[in-house]
Design a protein around this motif. Structure first.
Motif, PDB file in Angstrom:
ATOM      1  N   UNK A  38       0.832  -1.212   0.000  1.00 43.30           N
ATOM      2  CA  UNK A  38       0.000   0.000   0.000  1.00 43.30           C
ATOM      3  C   UNK A  38       0.860   1.254   0.000  1.00 43.30           C
ATOM      4  N   UNK A  39       1.907   1.221   0.820  1.00 37.26           N
ATOM      5  CA  UNK A  39       2.806   2.388   0.899  1.00 37.26           C
ATOM      6  C   UNK A  39       3.489   2.616  -0.440  1.00 37.26           C
ATOM      7  N   UNK A  42       0.974   3.984  -2.923  1.00 38.31           N
ATOM      8  CA  UNK A  42       0.650   5.384  -2.636  1.00 38.31           C
ATOM      9  C   UNK A  42       1.788   6.298  -3.072  1.00 38.31           C
ATOM     10  N   UNK A  43       3.033   5.879  -2.774  1.00 39.90           N
ATOM     11  CA  UNK A  43       4.192   6.704  -3.143  1.00 39.90           C
ATOM     12  C   UNK A  43       4.296   6.821  -4.661  1.00 39.90           C
ATOM     13  N   UNK A  46       1.351   9.058  -5.885  1.00 41.91           N
ATOM     14  CA  UNK A  46       1.426  10.429  -5.376  1.00 41.91           C
ATOM     15  C   UNK A  46       2.640  11.179  -5.915  1.00 41.91           C
ATOM     16  N   UNK A  49       2.148  13.800  -8.734  1.00 34.47           N
ATOM     17  CA  UNK A  49       1.366  14.935  -8.225  1.00 34.47           C
ATOM     18  C   UNK A  49       2.227  15.820  -7.335  1.00 34.47           C
ATOM     19  N   UNK A  50       3.038  15.165  -6.539  1.00 34.93           N
ATOM     20  CA  UNK A  50       3.890  15.918  -5.626  1.00 34.93           C
ATOM     21  C   UNK A  50       4.950  16.707  -6.389  1.00 34.93           C
ATOM     22  N   UNK A 163      13.370   2.620   3.287  1.00 38.37           N
ATOM     23  CA  UNK A 163      12.184   2.313   2.482  1.00 38.37           C
ATOM     24  C   UNK A 163      12.504   2.666   1.029  1.00 38.37           C
ATOM     25  N   UNK A 170      13.382   6.435   1.124  1.00 35.85           N
ATOM     26  CA  UNK A 170      13.481   7.166   2.379  1.00 35.85           C
ATOM     27  C   UNK A 170      14.810   6.816   3.059  1.00 35.85           C
TER      28      UNK A 170
ATOM     29  N   UNK B  22      -1.005  17.395  -0.572  1.00 36.42           N
ATOM     30  CA  UNK B  22       0.007  18.035  -1.430  1.00 36.42           C
ATOM     31  C   UNK B  22       0.527  19.319  -0.770  1.00 36.42           C
ATOM     32  N   UNK B  25       2.832  18.318   2.203  1.00 40.80           N
ATOM     33  CA  UNK B  25       4.155  17.801   1.855  1.00 40.80           C
ATOM     34  C   UNK B  25       4.995  18.842   1.113  1.00 40.80           C
ATOM     35  N   UNK B  26       4.348  19.689   0.302  1.00 44.12           N
ATOM     36  CA  UNK B  26       5.115  20.616  -0.541  1.00 44.12           C
ATOM     37  C   UNK B  26       5.297  21.998   0.085  1.00 44.12           C
ATOM     38  N   UNK B  69      -0.287   8.943   6.807  1.00 46.60           N
ATOM     39  CA  UNK B  69       0.587   7.842   7.232  1.00 46.60           C
ATOM     40  C   UNK B  69       1.177   7.095   6.043  1.00 46.60           C
ATOM     41  N   UNK B  70       0.410   6.997   4.962  1.00 50.32           N
ATOM     42  CA  UNK B  70       0.891   6.258   3.790  1.00 50.32           C
ATOM     43  C   UNK B  70       2.159   6.884   3.217  1.00 50.32           C
ATOM     44  N   UNK B  71       2.287   8.209   3.359  1.00 53.37           N
ATOM     45  CA  UNK B  71       3.413   8.899   2.720  1.00 53.37           C
ATOM     46  C   UNK B  71       4.576   9.152   3.671  1.00 53.37           C
ATOM     47  N   UNK B  73       7.403   7.794   6.636  1.00 54.27           N
ATOM     48  CA  UNK B  73       8.006   6.580   7.180  1.00 54.27           C
ATOM     49  C   UNK B  73       7.864   6.650   8.698  1.00 54.27           C
ATOM     50  N   UNK B  76       2.423   3.243  10.700  1.00 56.20           N
ATOM     51  CA  UNK B  76       1.237   3.336   9.841  1.00 56.20           C
ATOM     52  C   UNK B  76      -0.018   3.146  10.676  1.00 56.20           C
TER      53      UNK B  76
END
Lengths: 277, 175
Positions: A38-39, A42-43, A46, A49-50, A163, A170, B22, B25-26, B69-71, B73, B76
């Motif tokens: 899942x992580x 998602x990464x 995302x 977009x990020x 990660x 990470x 977004x 994080x940004x 949490x998904x983004x 480390x 979770x």
């Protein structure tokens, strides 16, 4: 809806969501494959977009940085120029010493860290929250990276990968309280384990040296590279700033200042090296 | 006004969470104030509790926490757990204690943020993360102050997303 019914339903919802959160936490602690997947998903989703959001908000961040950090940046720039002049001379001496060391290690059939292939990555994000201590780089498994690989700056060891997704990773920094590395004092050859103590704090080294053993301030510290070590040997780690008795009073602990500045990282080098299983 | 259907509400909430993530994080995570950074996702969770009461807000808070949490480390589910508890607390207070007034979102953001930061550190330490330290107070103060600044616009957006602007209480809070 009556307040009583509403409160009862809210409590039920609360209970369900709390149980779900705790279940997910438990799965994460057991390194469950679905959570990792899942992580990673998602990464991956995302990440583009990020990238767009980073580009769009760059002028705002630059303006904020210009307002709040101008004096610091100017002073730091002057200091760096002075350091650069000094280090130009050191480079020549270091290259000569490295060549001699590589020859000696080759004769002894020991791996020389200079021969390990490496990948350079850019830091794309610092910690995403106040309690997250990892930073994110723009390279991943597509570039040969894997969990556990050592991460360096030009100065020395700065962390390891914790990660890795296809195009992002990470890095746990050397100052993280969960970070530990086997070290060796260059002068005496004494070994120990260095642990992080938090951002901006020096490393604490448990050496096993006898109580009262004096270690010269400024002594160089590298990775030990001993058997089953998580890092190859001879990676610069830091310099000793203080010796002090351990908590139990039986041995000597060292305070070591990392060579790498974890507060201002932009480009990092990842050694494509993983410990022997 | 005709209430939005569940599908539309879900789509709006998803959109708001992605945009908030977004921005977190940004922007928020890149700008340090006194060595700490803002927590926009926590603000969304708090405002969800305030806008919708302790019921629907819990779902928004949980989704915000899980997405965050998904983004990261970090453990979770930890943000999700904390956000749900804070949203429930805020929603319960809104249902039973609070009186409608313009300053409620600001004060709620301050108190909810401080509680959220401290709960995260306590639960994080319980699961072995060593998060309680002298910097905790500074982080709580910075997050509370920054979330207080953005509380009103975030509340408006969350109200739109959750279609909770029609209630008398929600209208009164927004005045």
């Amino acid at each position: 809806m009556s307040p009583t019914r509403r409160t009862g339903r809210s409590r039920l919802t609360l209970a369900l969501l709390v149980i779900t959160s705790i279940t997910v936490l438990t799965l994460d602690f057991r390194d469950s494959a679905p959570v990792s997947a899942m992580r990673e998903a998602a990464a991956t989703v995302f990440s583009p977009l990020r990238g767009l959001a980073d580009s769009a908000t760059q002028p705002f961040r630059n303006a904020w940085g210009g307002i709040t950090d101008y004096d610091d940046v100017k002073r730091e720039n002057e200091e760096l120029r002075a350091q650069l002049d000094e280090m130009r001379g050191d480079v020549v001496r270091q290259e000569d010493a490295e060549a001699q060391l590589a020859q000696l290690l080759d004769q002894l059939d020991i791996d020389w860290v200079g021969d390990i292939p490496r990948v350079t990555a850019r830091v794309v994000a610092g910690p995403g929250s106040n309690f997250s201590r990892t930073i994110e780089i723009d390279k991943g498994s597509d570039h040969g990276l894997a969990v556990g690989m050592p991460v360096l700056t030009g100065a020395g060891l700065v962390g390891r990968l914790v990660q890795v997704t296809s195009n992002r990773s990470h890095v746990m920094l050397i100052t993280d309280p969960d970070f530990a590395v086997g070290i060796r004092l260059v002068d005496s050859g004494a070994t120990g384990t260095a642990r992080g103590q938090g951002e901006g704090e020096p490393l604490l080294v448990d050496t096993g040296l006898e109580k009262g053993t004096e270690v010269e301030e400024g002594a160089s510290v590298t990775t030990s590279g001993s058997d089953r070590s998580a890092f190859p040997g001879f990676l610069p780690v830091g310099t000793v700033v203080e010796s002090l008795p351990s908590d139990d009073g039986l041995t000597t602990d060292l305070i070591v200042e990392p060579l790498a500045d974890t507060g201002s990282l932009s480009f990092l080098t990842i050694l494509l090296w993983t410990p022997d299983p | 006004m005709t209430p939005a259907g569940p599908g539309i509400v879900a789509a709006r909430v998803s959109l708001v969470l992605v945009v908030a993530l977004l921005l977190q994080m940004s922007v928020a995570a890149r700008i340090e104030v006194f060595g700490a950074m803002g927590d926009l996702m926590l603000c969304v969770a708090i405002m969800a509790g305030l806008a919708t009461g302790s019921d629907r807000g819990l779902g928004v808070a949980f989704a915000a926490g899980i997405a965050y949490d998904l983004l990261l480390h970090s453990p979770f589910g930890l943000s999700a757990l904390v956000y749900v508890l804070v949203a429930y607390l805020v929603g319960s207070m809104q249902d039973t204690v609070l009186r409608a007034a313009w300053w409620i979102p600001t004060v709620t953001a301050v108190i909810g943020s401080a509680i959220g930061v401290i709960l995260y550190a306590v639960f994080g330490t319980m699961v072995g993360e060593e998060l309680i330290g002298p910097e905790l107070v500074r982080i709580a103060l910075v997050v509370s102050a920054l979330n207080a600044v953005v509380a009103h616009p975030v509340l408006r957006i969350v109200r739109w997303a959750t279609d909770s602007g029609g209630s008398v209480r929600a209208r009164a809070i927004m005045r």
